[in-house]
Scaffold this motif. Structure first.
Motif, PDB file in Angstrom:
ATOM      1  N   ASP A 204       0.813  -1.218   0.000  1.00  0.00           N
ATOM      2  CA  ASP A 204       0.000   0.000   0.000  1.00  0.00           C
ATOM      3  C   ASP A 204       0.841   1.259   0.000  1.00  0.00           C
ATOM      4  O   ASP A 204       0.564   2.218  -0.743  1.00  0.00           O
ATOM      5  N   GLU A 205       1.848   1.284   0.847  1.00  0.00           N
ATOM      6  CA  GLU A 205       2.546   2.538   1.143  1.00  0.00           C
ATOM      7  C   GLU A 205       3.818   2.757   0.335  1.00  0.00           C
ATOM      8  O   GLU A 205       4.296   3.883   0.241  1.00  0.00           O
ATOM      9  N   ILE A 206       4.372   1.703  -0.248  1.00  0.00           N
ATOM     10  CA  ILE A 206       5.665   1.859  -0.937  1.00  0.00           C
ATOM     11  C   ILE A 206       5.547   1.435  -2.397  1.00  0.00           C
ATOM     12  O   ILE A 206       5.528   2.278  -3.294  1.00  0.00           O
ATOM     13  N   ALA A 207       5.439   0.145  -2.665  1.00  0.00           N
ATOM     14  CA  ALA A 207       5.417  -0.305  -4.058  1.00  0.00           C
ATOM     15  C   ALA A 207       4.217   0.251  -4.808  1.00  0.00           C
ATOM     16  O   ALA A 207       4.343   0.729  -5.943  1.00  0.00           O
ATOM     17  N   GLY A 208       3.040   0.202  -4.178  1.00  0.00           N
ATOM     18  CA  GLY A 208       1.845   0.727  -4.841  1.00  0.00           C
ATOM     19  C   GLY A 208       1.922   2.213  -5.063  1.00  0.00           C
ATOM     20  O   GLY A 208       1.498   2.737  -6.114  1.00  0.00           O
ATOM     21  N   SER A 209       2.491   2.925  -4.094  1.00  0.00           N
ATOM     22  CA  SER A 209       2.620   4.375  -4.199  1.00  0.00           C
ATOM     23  C   SER A 209       3.488   4.784  -5.382  1.00  0.00           C
ATOM     24  O   SER A 209       3.250   5.805  -6.026  1.00  0.00           O
ATOM     25  N   LEU A 210       4.510   3.952  -5.680  1.00  0.00           N
ATOM     26  CA  LEU A 210       5.446   4.270  -6.755  1.00  0.00           C
ATOM     27  C   LEU A 210       5.159   3.484  -8.035  1.00  0.00           C
ATOM     28  O   LEU A 210       5.858   3.661  -9.036  1.00  0.00           O
ATOM     29  N   GLY A 211       4.166   2.604  -8.015  1.00  0.00           N
ATOM     30  CA  GLY A 211       3.833   1.822  -9.195  1.00  0.00           C
ATOM     31  C   GLY A 211       4.947   0.896  -9.622  1.00  0.00           C
ATOM     32  O   GLY A 211       5.172   0.694 -10.822  1.00  0.00           O
ATOM     33  N   ALA A 212       5.638   0.298  -8.641  1.00  0.00           N
ATOM     34  CA  ALA A 212       6.808  -0.535  -8.934  1.00  0.00           C
ATOM     35  C   ALA A 212       6.460  -2.017  -8.856  1.00  0.00           C
ATOM     36  O   ALA A 212       5.684  -2.446  -8.001  1.00  0.00           O
ATOM     37  N   ASP A 213       7.068  -2.800  -9.737  1.00  0.00           N
ATOM     38  CA  ASP A 213       6.885  -4.254  -9.721  1.00  0.00           C
ATOM     39  C   ASP A 213       7.800  -4.873  -8.669  1.00  0.00           C
ATOM     40  O   ASP A 213       8.814  -5.529  -8.975  1.00  0.00           O
ATOM     41  N   VAL A 214       7.438  -4.650  -7.424  1.00  0.00           N
ATOM     42  CA  VAL A 214       8.163  -5.197  -6.287  1.00  0.00           C
ATOM     43  C   VAL A 214       7.108  -5.669  -5.290  1.00  0.00           C
ATOM     44  O   VAL A 214       6.190  -4.916  -4.958  1.00  0.00           O
ATOM     45  N   PHE A 215       7.270  -6.895  -4.792  1.00  0.00           N
ATOM     46  CA  PHE A 215       6.237  -7.482  -3.948  1.00  0.00           C
ATOM     47  C   PHE A 215       6.872  -8.188  -2.759  1.00  0.00           C
ATOM     48  O   PHE A 215       7.858  -8.919  -2.916  1.00  0.00           O
ATOM     49  N   VAL A 216       6.282  -7.984  -1.596  1.00  0.00           N
ATOM     50  CA  VAL A 216       6.571  -8.829  -0.446  1.00  0.00           C
ATOM     51  C   VAL A 216       5.290  -9.634  -0.237  1.00  0.00           C
ATOM     52  O   VAL A 216       4.408  -9.256   0.518  1.00  0.00           O
ATOM     53  N   GLY A 217       5.200 -10.724  -0.964  1.00  0.00           N
ATOM     54  CA  GLY A 217       3.960 -11.487  -1.054  1.00  0.00           C
ATOM     55  C   GLY A 217       3.357 -11.272  -2.427  1.00  0.00           C
ATOM     56  O   GLY A 217       2.781 -10.223  -2.712  1.00  0.00           O
ATOM     57  N   LEU A 218       3.534 -12.251  -3.320  1.00  0.00           N
ATOM     58  CA  LEU A 218       3.093 -12.090  -4.708  1.00  0.00           C
ATOM     59  C   LEU A 218       1.584 -12.307  -4.808  1.00  0.00           C
ATOM     60  O   LEU A 218       1.071 -13.338  -4.386  1.00  0.00           O
ATOM     61  N   PRO A 219       0.854 -11.337  -5.375  1.00  0.00           N
ATOM     62  CA  PRO A 219      -0.601 -11.503  -5.490  1.00  0.00           C
ATOM     63  C   PRO A 219      -0.978 -12.640  -6.441  1.00  0.00           C
ATOM     64  O   PRO A 219      -0.250 -12.946  -7.384  1.00  0.00           O
ATOM     65  N   ASP A 220      -2.122 -13.234  -6.182  1.00  0.00           N
ATOM     66  CA  ASP A 220      -2.605 -14.286  -7.072  1.00  0.00           C
ATOM     67  C   ASP A 220      -2.811 -13.764  -8.492  1.00  0.00           C
ATOM     68  O   ASP A 220      -2.702 -14.520  -9.460  1.00  0.00           O
ATOM     69  N   SER A 221      -3.108 -12.472  -8.604  1.00  0.00           N
ATOM     70  CA  SER A 221      -3.402 -11.886  -9.915  1.00  0.00           C
ATOM     71  C   SER A 221      -2.159 -11.652 -10.764  1.00  0.00           C
ATOM     72  O   SER A 221      -2.276 -11.369 -11.957  1.00  0.00           O
TER      73      SER A 221
END
Length: 416
Positions: A204-221
């Motif tokens: 929510d606060e970091i990767a999503g804020s910057l629109g970056a392909d970085v995940f701590v927990g890969l979404p099913d989607s």
């Protein structure tokens, strides 16, 4: 920008190594970086790799090449992600920096003031900063981990809270190979008004804020076709293909009862880190070793810190802490797990005499088993990310990565 010509057509497997396409671009004047990257990929020592380097917000280098998996049929693309192991610690350090900036907790606050159960076995005085700087003596835990239970943060954090430290906290530091992520996640969970744990907070606060392909927990989607699969190593390879890993660590990793064995072989006893490259682990969001990222995404995140952290709401005080570094352990920098010096600081690693990975000591970032490296240098304005899906058997300064970084800094020096 100078686009790369393809060095070779896809010719499949070769007995002496791999031949693959390289792609991407470099800014004029940084062509030697492309040559170094191509040499690294075409040597056969790297299955696939990607590298993105930014300075003052401008992308100077964006390269990718080799293969996405051992079939050697699918090129490693610029937007592909891979399991980045301990580069995840830097992501956790970013999340903690945002949390501190927002007043959820402070680096100087005792962990037990946030998490009372943590005080067991004399841990009541350990501060958040010490815990995030891997000085808490919680590298190895007695709780037996598996792919089936590694997502049960409540149970694991309860085990960490009751764990007796591996050394006197603050005397030493040591690679908290997995536990760093759970400690940070519990701190965030207990103070975040929404009760989020690290994976959601980071998204929510970091990767999503910057629109970056970085995940701590890969979404099913997430499209699994964009995942570059890991070619790992077995314990025997540490001896047969020994590189720069300290010999004491090589032996201790195979000796039950040693701190290195207890830390690095829980979970996946003696199977090697490649065994973690599976969907069950990608989904978990393990905050010290389970991150999934592209080089472009990592560079974008570190660029936010290289530019001062304002995009993420990181305060000047927190940035000053990150650039200065946490107080080193009382008895020196020798990592009690890795048996070599290492300077851990607030979830990151800092440059020190034996490992000057950047031009200034303001840098902070993380390296990973197998050779990947990502960092920023705020004083120099640099954000750097190099990832690979073939794990080497060295410590830091993997030669496949270092030749690219050295070429970049040589080009930067020539422009100064």
């Amino acid at each position: 920008m100078q686009p790369l010509d393809r060095l070779a057509s896809q010719v499949g497997k070769q007995s002496a190594g791999l031949n693959a396409c390289t792609g991407g671009y470099v800014t004029e004047g940084f062509e030697p970086v492309a040559h170094a990257f191509q040499a690294s990929v075409l040597s056969g020592a790297t299955l696939g790799a990607a590298c993105t380097i930014m300075r003052n917000g401008e992308t100077l280098v964006d390269l990718h090449g080799g293969w996405k998996d051992q079939s050697c049929e699918h090129p490693f693309g610029g937007d592909d992600v891979a399991l980045v192991y301990s580069l995840t610690k830097g992501l956790t350090g970013m999340a903690a920096a945002v949390a501190v900036s927002r007043g959820l907790f402070s680096y100087d606050e005792p962990v037990a003031g946030i998490w009372p159960e943590f005080s067991a076995h004399g841990k009541e005085a350990i501060t958040v900063g010490e815990a995030l700087s891997e000085q808490a003596g919680l590298a190895a835990i007695d709780y037996m981990l598996s792919l089936e239970n590694i997502g049960d943060e409540a149970a694991i954090c309860a085990a960490i809270a009751r764990q007796k430290p591996n050394w006197t906290p603050g005397d030493h530091a040591g690679n908290h190979a997995y536990t760093l992520g759970w400690i940070a996640s519990e701190l965030i969970h207990r103070r975040d008004p929404a009760g989020r744990r690290l994976p959601q907070f980071f998204a929510d606060e970091i990767a999503g804020s910057l629109g970056a392909d970085v995940f701590v927990g890969l979404p099913d989607s997430f499209d699994r076709n964009r995942i570059a699969r890991i070619e790992g190593f077995g314990m025997q390879d540490l001896f047969i293909h020994h590189a720069t890993m300290p010999w004491p660590l090589t032996f201790e990793m195979c000796l039950p009862g040693t701190l290195a064995f207890r830390t690095l072989n829980n979970p996946l006893l003696l199977k090697g880190p490649g065994a973690l490259d599976c969907d069950a682990f990608w989904r978990v969001g393990q905050g010290a070793a389970g991150g999934m990222a592209s080089a472009r995404g990592l560079a974008a995140l570190y660029n936010a810190f290289a530019e001062g952290g304002e995009k993420l709401g990181v305060t000047p005080d927190v940035m000053a802490r990150l650039t200065k570094g946490h107080q080193p352990p009382r008895k020196g920098l020798k990592d009690q797990v890795l048996t070599a010096d290492m300077y851990y600081s607030y979830g990151f690693e800092k440059p020190f005499d034996e490992w000057e990975y950047a031009r200034t000591r303001s840098a902070f970032g993380s390296f990973a088993v197998g050779g990947s490296l990502a960092f920023c240098d705020p004083e120099d304005g640099i954000a750097y990310a190099w990832i690979t899906n073939k794990l080497g058997t060295g410590k830091w300064d993997d030669p496949r990565e270092k030749m690219v970084r050295d070429a970049f800094y040589a080009c930067l020096e020539s422009r100064s």
